[in-house]
Write a protein that holds these residues in place. Structure first.
Motif, mmCIF file in Angstrom:
data_model
loop_
_atom_site.group_PDB
_atom_site.id
_atom_site.type_symbol
_atom_site.label_atom_id
_atom_site.label_comp_id
_atom_site.label_asym_id
_atom_site.label_seq_id
_atom_site.Cartn_x
_atom_site.Cartn_y
_atom_site.Cartn_z
ATOM 1 N N PHE A 140 0.849 -1.188 0.000
ATOM 2 C CA PHE A 140 0.000 0.000 0.000
ATOM 3 C C PHE A 140 0.886 1.239 0.000
ATOM 4 N N ILE A 141 0.440 2.287 -0.657
ATOM 5 C CA ILE A 141 1.125 3.577 -0.635
ATOM 6 C C ILE A 141 0.097 4.647 -0.289
ATOM 7 N N ARG A 142 0.473 5.510 0.624
ATOM 8 C CA ARG A 142 -0.410 6.615 0.997
ATOM 9 C C ARG A 142 0.096 7.893 0.335
ATOM 10 N N VAL A 143 -0.808 8.631 -0.279
ATOM 11 C CA VAL A 143 -0.444 9.878 -0.955
ATOM 12 C C VAL A 143 -1.310 11.011 -0.413
ATOM 13 N N MET A 144 -0.665 12.141 -0.153
ATOM 14 C CA MET A 144 -1.386 13.349 0.264
ATOM 15 C C MET A 144 -1.244 14.389 -0.833
ATOM 16 N N PRO A 145 -2.229 14.469 -1.744
ATOM 17 C CA PRO A 145 -2.205 15.538 -2.757
ATOM 18 C C PRO A 145 -2.913 16.768 -2.212
ATOM 19 N N ASN A 146 -3.003 17.818 -3.001
ATOM 20 C CA ASN A 146 -3.844 18.953 -2.605
ATOM 21 C C ASN A 146 -4.652 19.447 -3.794
ATOM 22 N N THR A 147 -5.565 20.367 -3.540
ATOM 23 C CA THR A 147 -6.558 20.728 -4.549
ATOM 24 C C THR A 147 -6.003 21.347 -5.827
ATOM 25 N N PRO A 148 -4.842 22.014 -5.822
ATOM 26 C CA PRO A 148 -4.328 22.524 -7.101
ATOM 27 C C PRO A 148 -3.963 21.435 -8.119
ATOM 28 N N SER A 149 -4.154 20.167 -7.757
ATOM 29 C CA SER A 149 -4.011 19.103 -8.758
ATOM 30 C C SER A 149 -4.995 19.321 -9.903
ATOM 31 N N ALA A 150 -6.082 20.024 -9.622
ATOM 32 C CA ALA A 150 -7.097 20.287 -10.655
ATOM 33 C C ALA A 150 -6.540 21.108 -11.806
ATOM 34 N N VAL A 151 -5.482 21.887 -11.545
ATOM 35 C CA VAL A 151 -4.874 22.693 -12.608
ATOM 36 C C VAL A 151 -3.420 22.284 -12.851
ATOM 37 N N GLY A 152 -3.053 21.087 -12.380
ATOM 38 C CA GLY A 152 -1.737 20.525 -12.700
ATOM 39 C C GLY A 152 -0.579 21.067 -11.900
ATOM 40 N N VAL A 153 -0.840 21.710 -10.760
ATOM 41 C CA VAL A 153 0.258 22.259 -9.953
ATOM 42 C C VAL A 153 0.116 21.840 -8.485
ATOM 43 N N ALA A 154 -0.210 20.583 -8.264
ATOM 44 C CA ALA A 154 -0.353 20.061 -6.906
ATOM 45 C C ALA A 154 0.998 19.978 -6.199
ATOM 46 N N ALA A 155 0.929 19.988 -4.868
ATOM 47 C CA ALA A 155 2.065 19.620 -4.019
ATOM 48 C C ALA A 155 1.646 18.339 -3.303
ATOM 49 N N SER A 156 2.226 17.204 -3.704
ATOM 50 C CA SER A 156 1.833 15.904 -3.158
ATOM 51 C C SER A 156 3.004 15.258 -2.438
ATOM 52 N N VAL A 157 2.687 14.408 -1.466
ATOM 53 C CA VAL A 157 3.697 13.664 -0.718
ATOM 54 C C VAL A 157 3.237 12.212 -0.621
ATOM 55 N N LEU A 158 4.168 11.276 -0.779
ATOM 56 C CA LEU A 158 3.820 9.862 -0.654
ATOM 57 C C LEU A 158 4.656 9.185 0.411
ATOM 58 N N SER A 159 4.092 8.111 0.967
ATOM 59 C CA SER A 159 4.797 7.279 1.942
ATOM 60 C C SER A 159 4.519 5.820 1.626
ATOM 61 N N LEU A 160 5.567 4.984 1.660
ATOM 62 C CA LEU A 160 5.446 3.580 1.292
ATOM 63 C C LEU A 160 4.971 2.728 2.465
ATOM 64 N N GLY A 161 4.060 1.788 2.171
ATOM 65 C CA GLY A 161 3.669 0.789 3.147
ATOM 66 C C GLY A 161 4.720 -0.304 3.275
ATOM 67 N N GLY A 162 4.464 -1.271 4.152
ATOM 68 C CA GLY A 162 5.464 -2.273 4.494
ATOM 69 C C GLY A 162 5.982 -3.110 3.347
ATOM 70 N N ALA A 163 5.116 -3.471 2.394
ATOM 71 C CA ALA A 163 5.531 -4.333 1.288
ATOM 72 C C ALA A 163 5.650 -3.589 -0.032
ATOM 73 N N ALA A 164 5.446 -2.289 -0.028
ATOM 74 C CA ALA A 164 5.598 -1.511 -1.258
ATOM 75 C C ALA A 164 7.084 -1.333 -1.553
ATOM 76 N N THR A 165 7.462 -1.580 -2.789
ATOM 77 C CA THR A 165 8.869 -1.501 -3.177
ATOM 78 C C THR A 165 9.228 -0.086 -3.627
ATOM 79 N N GLU A 166 10.522 0.151 -3.766
ATOM 80 C CA GLU A 166 10.966 1.446 -4.291
ATOM 81 C C GLU A 166 10.445 1.647 -5.715
ATOM 82 N N GLN A 167 10.389 0.543 -6.483
ATOM 83 C CA GLN A 167 9.849 0.627 -7.845
ATOM 84 C C GLN A 167 8.368 1.009 -7.817
ATOM 85 N N ASP A 168 7.630 0.464 -6.836
ATOM 86 C CA ASP A 168 6.227 0.859 -6.662
ATOM 87 C C ASP A 168 6.133 2.362 -6.394
#
Length: 294
Positions: A140-168
Motif C-alpha cells: 500500500f502507498i499513501r499519498v497526500m495531494p492537494n486541490t491545485p491538482s485540478a490545474v496541474g500544480v499540486a504539491a503531493s507527498v507519498l509514503s510507502l507501506g510495508g511491502a511496497a517496493t521502491e519501484q512501486d
C-alpha cells in the motif's frame, strides 16, 4: 546476540520477504483503476492521460452518477458497472473515496485485493497501518495531494507501506507527478504536511482576497484588483520555486530603503503576519492528528 537485535533483524527479513512476494508492476502495460470517481480522481486521471503516462483506455472507474460518468468518459476513461470490476481489471488501484467510508470500501473489496496489485490511498487522515489491516496485506502507498491538482500544480507527498517496493514508489510518483510536484516522506510527517500543503491553498486564497480588498480600498476596480492579486501571488510563487534564492533574499531584493514595499512589510510585521501563518499550519496539523486518532 541481544534479543532486541535479533528482533530487528527478523523484522527486516520479514519486510524483505513481503517485498519479494510482490511481483513488479508491468510498467509498459499496467492498468490503473480508481475506486471513487470524484473531482480529485478526475484531476489525477486527466493529468495522467494529458502527460502521456497512460492512454485513457488503460484507466477504469465506476460511478452511478451520470454527471461523474460523463466527466470521465469525456476523455476516454472506461466506466465499469461495479468497483469489483475495476479492481479485477487493474494492476494499480487508487482509493479516492472520503475518509469516513474508506474502511468499508476496502473491506468490501478485500477478497480481490491480492499482493499482485499495488494499492494507493489519497484519503486524508487514514493511516497506512489501518489501510494495510483492512486490505489484508501491506503493498500500500499513501499519498497526500492537494486541490491545485485540478490545474496541474499540486504539491503531493507519498509514503510507502510495508511491502511496497521502491519501484512501486517510483511508479506512483510518476503518476502523481503528472498533476504537480511530489515528494517522498515518512508517514509520521503527514499531519504536518496536511497543515501546510493540504490546508495551505485555503490560506493563500484568503491572502489573495485580502490583497484584492486592499487594492479596492486604495481605489482599484474590483476585477482589476483581484486579477493583480492573483497574478502577483502566482509570480511570487514561481520566483520562489525557480530562482534558487531563499524567500527572505527575494523579499530583500524587492525592498528599497524608505520605499513603498518596506512600508507595507512594516505593517505586516506589526500585525504578526508570520506568526499568524505559522500558527495556522500548527493548528491544522494538530487537528489532523486529532482526527486521525478518532
Amino acid at each position: 546476540m541481544p534479543a532486541y537485535t535479533i528482533k530487528i533483524k527478523k523484522q527486516k527479513t520479514e519486510r524483505n520477504q513481503k517485498r519479494m512476494e510482490a511481483l513488479p508492476i508491468p510498467t509498459e502495460t499496467y492498468k490503473l483503476g480508481f475506486i471513487g470517481a470524484g473531482k480529485m480522481a478526475e484531476s489525477i486521471a486527466r493529468g495522467v492521460v494529458r502527460s502521456g503516462i497512460l492512454p485513457a483506455n488503460r484507466i477504469t472507474t465506476s460511478h452511478s452518477s451520470p454527471s461523474r460518468r460523463q466527466a470521465f468518459e469525456s476523455f476516454g476513461v472506461h466506466l465499469l458497472p461495479r468497483n469489483d470490476d475495476v479492481v479485477e481489471e487493474s494492476d494499480v488501484v487508487i482509493f479516492s473515496v472520503k475518509p469516513q467510508v474508506v474502511k468499508d470500501v476496502v473491506l468490501q473489496l478485500r477478497p480481490l485485493l491480492s499482493r499482485k496489485k499495488l494499492l494507493v490511498s489519497i484519503a486524508a487522515g487514514v493511516k497506512l497501518k489501518d489501510l494495510q489491516d483492512w486490505a489484508g496485506h501491506s503493498r500500500f502507498i499513501r499519498v497526500m495531494p492537494n486541490t491545485p491538482s485540478a490545474v496541474g500544480v499540486a504539491a503531493s507527498v507519498l509514503s510507502l507501506g510495508g511491502a511496497a517496493t521502491e519501484q512501486d514508489g517510483d511508479l506512483i510518483a510518476e503518476l502523481f507527478g503528472s498533476v504537480g510536484k511530489i515528494w517522498k516522506a515518512d508517514e509520521k510527517l503527514f499531519d504536518a504536511i496536511t497543515g501546510l500543503s493540504g490546508s495551505g491553498p485555503a490560506y493563500i486564497y484568503l491572502a489573495i482576497e485580502a490583497l484584492a480588498d486592499g487594492g479596492v480600498a486604495a481605489g482599484l476596480p474590483r476585477e482589476l484588483a483581484l486579477g493583480l492579486a492573483s497574478q502577483t501571488v502566482l509570480g511570487a510563487a514561481s520566483m520562489a520555486t525557480s530562482s534558487g534564492k531563499h524567500p527572505g533574499q527575494l523579499k530583500d531584493d524587492a525592498t528599497s530603503p524608505g520605499g513603498t514595499t518596506i512600508a507595507g512589510i512594516h505593517e505586516l510585521e506589526k500585525g504578526g503576519f508570520r506568526g499568524i501563518l505559522m500558527n495556522a499550519v500548527a493548528a491544522a496539523a494538530k487537528r489532523s492528528r486529532e482526527l486521525s486518532q478518532n
